[in-house]
Design an enzyme around this catalytic site. Structure first.
Site, PDB file in Angstrom:
ATOM      1  N   GLY A  74      39.857  50.685 128.608  1.00 33.07           N
ATOM      2  CA  GLY A  74      39.687  51.411 127.342  1.00 33.07           C
ATOM      3  C   GLY A  74      38.710  52.555 127.514  1.00 33.07           C
ATOM      4  O   GLY A  74      37.589  52.348 127.987  1.00 33.07           O
ATOM      5  N   ARG A  83      37.767  47.443 118.021  1.00 32.60           N
ATOM      6  CA  ARG A  83      37.024  46.414 117.304  1.00 32.60           C
ATOM      7  C   ARG A  83      37.799  45.984 116.059  1.00 32.60           C
ATOM      8  O   ARG A  83      38.472  46.792 115.433  1.00 32.60           O
ATOM      9  CB  ARG A  83      35.646  46.962 116.906  1.00 32.60           C
ATOM     10  N   HIS A 108      15.865  81.535 120.896  1.00 31.91           N
ATOM     11  CA  HIS A 108      16.132  81.700 122.335  1.00 31.91           C
ATOM     12  C   HIS A 108      14.912  81.237 123.130  1.00 31.91           C
ATOM     13  O   HIS A 108      13.791  81.517 122.726  1.00 31.91           O
ATOM     14  CB  HIS A 108      16.409  83.169 122.633  1.00 31.91           C
TER      15      HIS A 108
HETATM   16  C1  LIG Z   1      28.556  49.579 122.445  1.00 32.26           C
HETATM   17  C2  LIG Z   1      28.570  50.258 121.120  1.00 32.26           C
HETATM   18  C3  LIG Z   1      27.909  51.458 120.961  1.00 32.26           C
HETATM   19  C4  LIG Z   1      27.921  52.105 119.742  1.00 32.26           C
HETATM   20  N1  LIG Z   1      27.268  53.295 119.621  1.00 32.26           N
HETATM   21  C5  LIG Z   1      27.303  53.957 118.462  1.00 32.26           C
HETATM   22  C6  LIG Z   1      26.605  55.178 118.308  1.00 32.26           C
HETATM   23  O1  LIG Z   1      25.941  55.659 119.221  1.00 32.26           O
HETATM   24  N2  LIG Z   1      26.671  55.803 117.117  1.00 32.26           N
HETATM   25  C7  LIG Z   1      27.389  55.301 116.067  1.00 32.26           C
HETATM   26  O2  LIG Z   1      27.428  55.914 115.013  1.00 32.26           O
HETATM   27  N3  LIG Z   1      28.038  54.121 116.173  1.00 32.26           N
HETATM   28  C8  LIG Z   1      28.003  53.440 117.338  1.00 32.26           C
HETATM   29  N4  LIG Z   1      28.629  52.235 117.434  1.00 32.26           N
HETATM   30  C9  LIG Z   1      29.303  51.679 116.243  1.00 32.26           C
HETATM   31  C10 LIG Z   1      28.285  51.012 115.311  1.00 32.26           C
HETATM   32  O3  LIG Z   1      27.571  50.031 116.017  1.00 32.26           O
HETATM   33  C11 LIG Z   1      28.986  50.414 114.119  1.00 32.26           C
HETATM   34  O4  LIG Z   1      29.783  51.410 113.512  1.00 32.26           O
HETATM   35  C12 LIG Z   1      27.996  49.878 113.095  1.00 32.26           C
HETATM   36  O5  LIG Z   1      27.172  48.890 113.639  1.00 32.26           O
HETATM   37  C13 LIG Z   1      28.742  49.305 111.886  1.00 32.26           C
HETATM   38  O6  LIG Z   1      27.824  48.922 110.939  1.00 32.26           O
HETATM   39  P1  LIG Z   1      28.171  47.796 109.861  1.00 32.26           P
HETATM   40  O7  LIG Z   1      26.936  47.624 109.042  1.00 32.26           O
HETATM   41  O8  LIG Z   1      29.434  48.105 109.185  1.00 32.26           O
HETATM   42  O9  LIG Z   1      28.461  46.476 110.706  1.00 32.26           O
HETATM   43  P2  LIG Z   1      27.589  45.669 111.784  1.00 32.26           P
HETATM   44  O10 LIG Z   1      26.623  46.549 112.471  1.00 32.26           O
HETATM   45  O11 LIG Z   1      28.564  44.928 112.597  1.00 32.26           O
HETATM   46  O12 LIG Z   1      26.735  44.671 110.892  1.00 32.26           O
HETATM   47  C14 LIG Z   1      27.342  43.667 110.158  1.00 32.26           C
HETATM   48  C15 LIG Z   1      26.297  42.596 109.882  1.00 32.26           C
HETATM   49  O13 LIG Z   1      26.862  41.636 109.016  1.00 32.26           O
HETATM   50  C16 LIG Z   1      26.476  40.329 109.421  1.00 32.26           C
HETATM   51  N5  LIG Z   1      27.494  39.417 108.900  1.00 32.26           N
HETATM   52  C17 LIG Z   1      28.776  39.297 109.300  1.00 32.26           C
HETATM   53  N6  LIG Z   1      29.419  38.412 108.516  1.00 32.26           N
HETATM   54  C18 LIG Z   1      28.522  37.970 107.611  1.00 32.26           C
HETATM   55  C19 LIG Z   1      28.596  37.069 106.527  1.00 32.26           C
HETATM   56  N7  LIG Z   1      29.736  36.480 106.176  1.00 32.26           N
HETATM   57  N8  LIG Z   1      27.468  36.850 105.809  1.00 32.26           N
HETATM   58  C20 LIG Z   1      26.298  37.471 106.128  1.00 32.26           C
HETATM   59  N9  LIG Z   1      26.188  38.335 107.143  1.00 32.26           N
HETATM   60  C21 LIG Z   1      27.288  38.596 107.857  1.00 32.26           C
HETATM   61  C22 LIG Z   1      26.432  40.443 110.938  1.00 32.26           C
HETATM   62  O14 LIG Z   1      25.625  39.433 111.507  1.00 32.26           O
HETATM   63  C23 LIG Z   1      25.844  41.841 111.124  1.00 32.26           C
HETATM   64  O15 LIG Z   1      24.445  41.806 111.158  1.00 32.26           O
HETATM   65  C24 LIG Z   1      28.610  51.544 118.640  1.00 32.26           C
HETATM   66  C25 LIG Z   1      29.260  50.317 118.779  1.00 32.26           C
HETATM   67  C26 LIG Z   1      29.243  49.675 120.002  1.00 32.26           C
HETATM   68  C27 LIG Z   1      29.932  48.353 120.137  1.00 32.26           C
END
Ligand SMILES: Cc1cc2nc3c(=O)[nH]c(=O)nc-3n(C[C@H](O)[C@H](O)[C@H](O)COP(=O)(O)OP(=O)(O)OC[C@H]3O[C@@H](n4cnc5c(N)ncnc54)[C@H](O)[C@@H]3O)c2cc1C
Length: 476
Positions: free
Chosen positions: A190, A282, A455
């Site tokens: 990927g 994902r 610059h």
């Molecule tokens: C390797 C990697 C590198 C990345 N780098 C970047 C970057 O440089 N810049 C960027 O913009 N994005 C990046 N991303 C993407 C970014 O990490 C995600 O878009 C972001 O974390 C999403 O945020 P979120 O709050 O939606 O979900 P998440 O960060 O996944 O958080 C969700 C939270 O919900 C909690 N949770 C889940 N289910 C429940 C439940 N039922 N009850 C209570 N809590 C729950 C989890 O434990 C978690 O803490 C990267 C992703 C990866 C995998």
């Protein structure tokens, strides 16, 4: 909760979407409960995504500079070769994560957000305008939280190839960030942002890296020219880039892993390495959170929302990676959280504009892009004018010893409105902020050609990029 508190908002998930929404809602004066299943806020982004990867990437950059120290006049002395201290690299990365996790703990208190630990799920539609959320603690006890509105922010998890489970050799973003030492060889399945980031990082740390991408080009969401040039630069760095590669099997061998695939010409191929990283996208964490008891609609496993992040179930919003149709990026999650908070608070908001989202890929050299690619602009029927400026003409890029890449500006011919900017090169992920503002303010090529850029800076490459649309870049 044992008490009768009815929150204005209960947020399921404490990642960037959830915590941003919580703090913004609190700033609007709303009563907020932030429910997180783990004992740490920050989600994928802070613990196994954006932040730790960028910490490693910075180490890789320092390491690359040191390897070419003599070019910068840094002589380590006769017979001395720089040595990588991997445990120090890991410690620094972990320290950064801990610091910002504590920062979130502080902000929860500062904003008077009620933090609740446990796995949250909806019990069904609101009764008399109040939703009930079950929260299961690790010891099995279940409490209930009541709120007028619910934000679903449970995020996403790495997809695995069928039949595989992650372990110490078959890796996702989680395992690869905790390796006891850099692998000597790595196959990356990927070549989206995650795949190319890890390829770049571990190549810098000395691994033989092979990329297997199913689509015809790497970083497939970027402008075609960006994909093409990054491929060339990756190959120059010794990364074995294979596109049109359909992975058939992944097996463990005595010492590592073996991947069989069909190449772009339909020929069966085999690659072996110490580790394999599966970075094929994902999936949204939408199961087990009670959606089936509501009217929330899913599309391809992700939640459908309107412009205000509202789902089809009244009072239930979705933000971040679980939302259908939005790129899975932390800054998109954060903004979607801010939109939902404003909506609930009855404040003015602007919906997340899909064509104003900066896309950043943190590899070497990095990519920053916003708006339409050249192909997309043409498909939309614009008469397109394009300007391209090579980083080699930018003096600051040369000072930094990083003059690969280019700035590409896509504009429409009639008014000169800038429709897209695509940067491959040093600090592209920082530079893109200017272009986002330009698009947001509907800036034109002419306006930007007369906007003073300091610059010597990398941002001047943008000035030359705008100029290039009219065939008038100064430095090329
Ligand atoms: C390797 C990697 C590198 C990345 N780098 C970047 C970057 O440089 N810049 C960027 O913009 N994005 C990046 N991303 C993407 C970014 O990490 C995600 O878009 C972001 O974390 C999403 O945020 P979120 O709050 O939606 O979900 P998440 O960060 O996944 O958080 C969700 C939270 O919900 C909690 N949770 C889940 N289910 C429940 C439940 N039922 N009850 C209570 N809590 C729950 C989890 O434990 C978690 O803490 C990267 C992703 C990866 C995998």
């Amino acid at each position: 909760m044992a008490d009768n508190t009815v929150f204005d908002v209960a947020i399921l998930g404490g990642g960037p979407a959830g915590y941003t929404a919580a703090f913004r809602a609190a700033q609007y004066g709303l009563k907020v409960a932030l429910i997180e299943k783990t004992d740490k806020l920050g989600g994928t982004c802070l613990h196994v995504g954006c932040v730790p990867t960028k910490a490693l990437l910075f180490n890789a950059e320092v390491w690359d500079h040191l390897k070419h120290g003599s070019e910068f006049g840094i002589d380590l002395g006769e017979g001395v070769t720089p040595k990588l201290n991997w445990s120090a690299v890991q410690q620094r990365k972990n320290g950064i994560v801990v610091k910002h996790t504590k920062g979130l703990d502080f902000l929860v208190k500062k904003n008077k957000v009620t933090r609740i630990e446990g796995f949250a799920s909806l019990t069904g539609p609101a009764q008399a305008g109040v939703h009930t959320v079950d929260v299961s603690a690790t010891d099995g006890t279940v409490t209930q939280v009541q709120a007028k509105n619910v934000f679903l922010a449970t995020g996403s998890e790495a997809k695995m190839l069928p039949g595989l489970t992650a372990d110490d050799r078959i890796l996702t973003n989680i395992e690869i960030l905790a390796l006891p030492e850099p692998p000597k060889s790595l196959i990356v399945i990927g070549a989206g942002a995650v795949g190319v980031e890890f390829s770049s990082i571990f190549r810098s740390f000395g691994a033989e890296v092979a990329i297997l991408e199913f689509l015809p080009r790497i970083v497939p969401v970027e402008d075609e020219e960006v994909s093409k040039e990054l491929t060339r630069l990756f190959k120059k760095r010794g990364i074995d880039v294979n596109t049109g590669a359909k992975v058939e099997t992944v097996e463990k061998t005595e010492t590592g892993v073996k991947v069989t695939y069909t190449d772009a010409n339909g020929k069966p191929q085999v690659k072996e390495a110490e580790k394999v990283l599966v970075a094929v996208g994902r999936y949204g964490r939408t199961t087990g959170i009670g959606l089936e008891k509501t009217k929330v609609e899913l599309e391809r496993g992700l939640i459908k929302v309107n412009d205000a992040q509202e789902t089809a179930e009244p009072g239930v919003f979705a933000i971040g990676d679980i939302v259908f149709g939005l790129p899975q990026l932390a800054h998109v999650g954060m903004m979607s959280g801010m939109v939902a908070a404003a909506k609930v608070a009855g404040k003015k908001y602007r919906p997340v504009r899909h064509d104003r989202i900066p896309g950043c890929t943190y590899c070497e050299p990095p990519i920053g892009s916003v708006g339409l690619t050249e192909t997309q602009a043409k498909e939309k029927g614009y008469e397109v004018k394009v300007g391209k400026f090579p980083m080699a003409g930018n003096s600051k890029a040369t000072i930094l010893g990083s003059h690969d890449g280019f700035v590409k500006v896509v504009s429409e011919a009639k008014y000169g409105e800038i429709l897209g900017v695509h940067i491959l090169g040093a600090q592209a992920t920082e530079l893109i902020a200017e272009a986002v503002t330009v698009l947001e303010l509907e800036g034109t090529v002419e306006e930007m050609m007369f906007t003073i850029h300091a610059h010597p800076t990398l941002s001047e490459s943008l000035l030359d990029g705008y100029g290039a649309v009219e065939g008038m870049a100064i430095n090329a």
